[in-house]
Write a protein that holds these residues in place. Structure first.
Motif: not given
Length: 731
Positions: A461-480
């Motif tokens: 749950k934490n990862e879904i809510v959190l990563i979808a809001k973070l955008q940076h070239r040095n953070l892994v990108r969650m597609l869904g």
């Protein structure tokens, strides 16, 4: 102010009319004032121009035969018509361009004439108001435009700050409306991104400067703090003459300054232009001279630094950059993968259509389809409950913004070959991770929540809510994500070089990381952590930063992953406490492991450990032979106190590293792992120290961690009772 120059004679024409009037110079040489309210042209003043000089409402340029040069200059202030430093003029040298100069220095550049417009003025692509004309002959180099509709009043002005604006009179509101303005954004200013790079204002992470293919930043330190003015240089150790080199296309470009280019209007077509550039080893790039006429005519070639280039979203020209054989192969491979992806989509789409036609005739498949719909409705119900527990507002916002996609289980299963063991990338506390390929050819990594994971649901749950809001070239990108029945999965971008620990701790692999690349990885991780702590929409503490949670893309750029244990803080909150201490042995700060107290300084401590591991090629959780210390940090501290810190440097680096730079990084790492949190620097200070030459404070003794009764190299979720602290005084 319009300045007309003929030889040594200069005519200054100051427009001193009211705000709803505009001046026009007729072909006869008379200057008239056009009153917008009456539409009457009243003779205002007459000048004794040569009878054969043609003057229009807006005309710039040089008459070679008469010596008349038309230049716009700014007033000193809105009320003072005296000269200021800014001027708008055409530079007729080589391939002419329009410039705004600040004094004698270029301030803005129009780019070359493409056949129908200036390449650096995208507004001209949708021009429906003006008739434009560009003349480039032996007798004259000029640009002019007139309003198509004689009842539309317009004017062009240059204000005291060097901004050129086009304005049209709105009769209903009785005011001037700005139709275009140049320069209008940072990429418009001359040389903003430095030589051999281009400015792209649409880059997601906010740093608009990008090196051209085959180039790298001249000063990596300046690049880290988003200063691109120094530009880029050709990558070292490559051959660019007769060794299989080729060209990579940069689309939608305002091509570099043509004052450093050669033009050949006899060469027709891009093919001949490419061949001509390839034969000349000094040729850096080429483009069509007139790109909007008959699919491109003429040839522009650059033989020095590529200066003042930028890209647009839709307009611009195609620019071709010379690269070596290896660089060309990388870009060609990307192109082939895209083509294969399109072909795969066509084949799969055709197969799906065929199967659907067969399914219409098959009763059994219809029954299965009905059963599947029933199961799906149940899953939707269970997902709604799960979604509410996540926070429906966050999920809905992610959907609307395109941050979060939801994958069907069938899609993920097909991509991973039904979760084949051959596609398994690894196993973590969360569950197994698989590599997959979607139907469009995009590679993905699928993190599948283990049904028996003690770490899972809350972290999921934490990862879904959190990563979808973070955008940076040095953070892994969650597609869904995928949530169907008992299956819960996260879908990420696939990073081919796996995790940092799989390389930096491997005797056979870590030699691929020279010191320059290791420093880039350190700086990239630091920027990612600074974004989490300070620059993101949320203040985030990762709580589990370690080598296995740093992934590497195809070019070894680091991306921080695994946010299952992260904590989100409010706007002014900087610390907190927990009774559930989670993390990994060897990376937890003493205040967190013993008392559950966490802050951004917890991540700083973990970063310091990780930084020292990257420098030495050794894990902090492993015993260091021939050292009285229990771990890597203690070993480095002892060497540091004795002035022998370079002895800890990874032997795989040999002697190919700058000693001063590596000692500086060791000192920063030791500052990050000091026992007391207040002594450790903030990540903003760490990024600054890595990027700049500065005097560093001497570090205080670090805290050393071991498990009770043994040294362990294992990783996992622990409680405070599973950790002890020992202070070892350096000798």
């Amino acid at each position: 102010m319009l300045v007309l120059m003929q030889g040594e004679r200069t005519y200054n024409i100051s427009i001193a009319g009211t705000s709803n009037s505009v001046a026009q110079i007729l072909d006869s040489g008379n200057l008239v004032l056009l009153q917008n309210d009456t539409r009457k042209a009243v003779l205002w003043q007459s000048f004794d121009y040569p009878t054969n000089t043609m003057l229009s409402f807006m005309k710039l340029g040089l008459s070679v035969r008469t010596g008349l040069n038309r230049v716009y200059t700014s007033w000193k202030s809105p009320d003072d018509p005296g000269f200021r430093n800014y001027s708008l003029r055409i530079n007729p040298d080589l391939f002419p361009q329009m410039f705004v100069y600040k004094g004698s220095a270029p301030w803005w550049r129009s780019g070359p004439w493409t056949g129908q417009r200036w390449s650096g003025i995208p507004e001209m692509a949708t021009n429906v108001i003006f008739n434009v004309s560009f003349v480039n002959t032996e007798d004259e180099v000029s640009f002019s435009f007139n309003v198509k509709d004689g009842f539309i009043a317009s004017r062009t002005v240059m204000n005291e700050t060097g901004i050129v604006q086009g304005l049209g009179w709105n009769n209903e509101s009785q005011r001037w409306i700005v139709s275009y303005s140049i320069p209008k954004e940072q990429c418009d200013f001359y040389g903003h991104s430095g030589p051999n790079s281009y400015c792209n204002p649409d880059i997601p992470d906010g740093f608009e400067c990008t090196c051209f293919p085959g180039f790298e930043p001249k000063s990596p330190e300046a690049w880290l703090i988003k200063d691109g003015s120094g530009g880029c240089v050709r990558k070292r150790g490559i051959s660019m003459c007769g060794n299989g080199e080729g060209f990579v296309k940069v689309s939608h470009a305002k091509v570099p300054d043509t004052l450093a280019a050669l033009v050949d209007m006899s060469t027709i077509g891009l093919k001949q232009c490419q061949e001509m550039c390839l034969r000349n080893c000094s040729c850096m790039a080429y483009a069509s001279a007139y790109s909007e006429i008959d699919k491109g005519t003429g040839c522009l070639t650059w033989h020095g630094d590529l200066v003042d280039a930028r890209t647009f979203t839709n307009t611009g020209q195609d620019l071709y950059i010379r690269v070596d054989a290896n660089e060309l192969a990388r870009y060609t491979k990307k192109g082939l993968l895209r083509k294969k992806g399109v072909l795969a989509v066509i084949i799969v789409s055709s197969a799906v259509v065929f199967l659907l036609l067969v399914a219409l005739l098959c009763c059994i498949l219809r029954r299965r389809r009905r059963a599947a719909r029933t199961r799906r409705s149940k899953n939707i119900s269970s997902f709604t409950t799960f979604e509410e527990s996540l926070g429906g507002k966050d999920i809905d916002e992610g959907r609307r913004n395109g941050d979060l996609s939801f994958f069907d289980l069938s899609t993920v299963a097909a991509a991973t070959n039904n979760f084949s063991s051959d596609n398994k990338l690894g196993q973590g506390g969360f569950g197994p991770v698989y590599k997959g390929v979607l139907l469009n050819g995009k590679e993905i990594a699928v993190k599948r929540l283990s049904k028996h994971s003690g770490q899972g649901v809350e972290e999921f749950k934490n990862e879904i809510v959190l990563i979808a809001k973070l955008q940076h070239r040095n953070l892994v990108r969650m597609l869904g994500c995928c949530i169907e029945g008992e299956e819960k999965m996260l879908v990420y971008e696939f990073l081919p070089n796996k995790s940092l620990d799989s390389i930096v701790f491997d005797e056979s692999k870590r030699s691929v990381l020279d010191w320059k690349k290791r420093l880039e990885i350190i700086c990239g991780i630091a920027r990612g952590m600074l974004y989490l702590h300070q620059d993101s929409r949320l203040r985030v503490i990762h709580r589990d930063l370690k080598a296995s949670n740093v992934l590497l893309d195809a070019t070894m750029n680091p991306k921080i992953s695994d946010f299952g244990m992260a904590r989100i803080f409010g706007g002014d909150q900087i610390e907190g406490d927990t009774k559930r201490v989670v993390g990994t042995y060897g990376y937890m700060s003493p205040e967190y492991a013993m008392h559950g107290h966490f802050s951004t300084k917890l991540d700083v401590y973990s970063f310091g450990i990780l930084m020292l591991e990257i420098i030495t090629g050794k894990s902090n959780n492993r015993y260091v032979p021939d050292s009285p210390s229990l771990n890597l940090v203690g070993h480095i501290w002892e060497l540091w106190k004795e002035g022998k810190a370079t002895q800890a440097v990874d032997s795989a680096l040999g002697d190919s590293y700058p000693a001063d730079e590596i000692l500086k990084c060791i000192q920063i790492g030791l500052m990050c792992v000091q026992e007391h949190a207040t002594d450790r620097p903030m990540m903003s200070a760490v990024v600054s120290m890595l990027s700049n030459e500065t005097t560093l404070q001497l570090p205080k003794p670090p805290a050393f961690f071991v498990k009770k009764n043994e040294i362990s190299s294992g990783e996992g979720t622990v409680s405070a009772n599973g950790v002890t602290i020992s202070m070892i005084q350096p000798r």
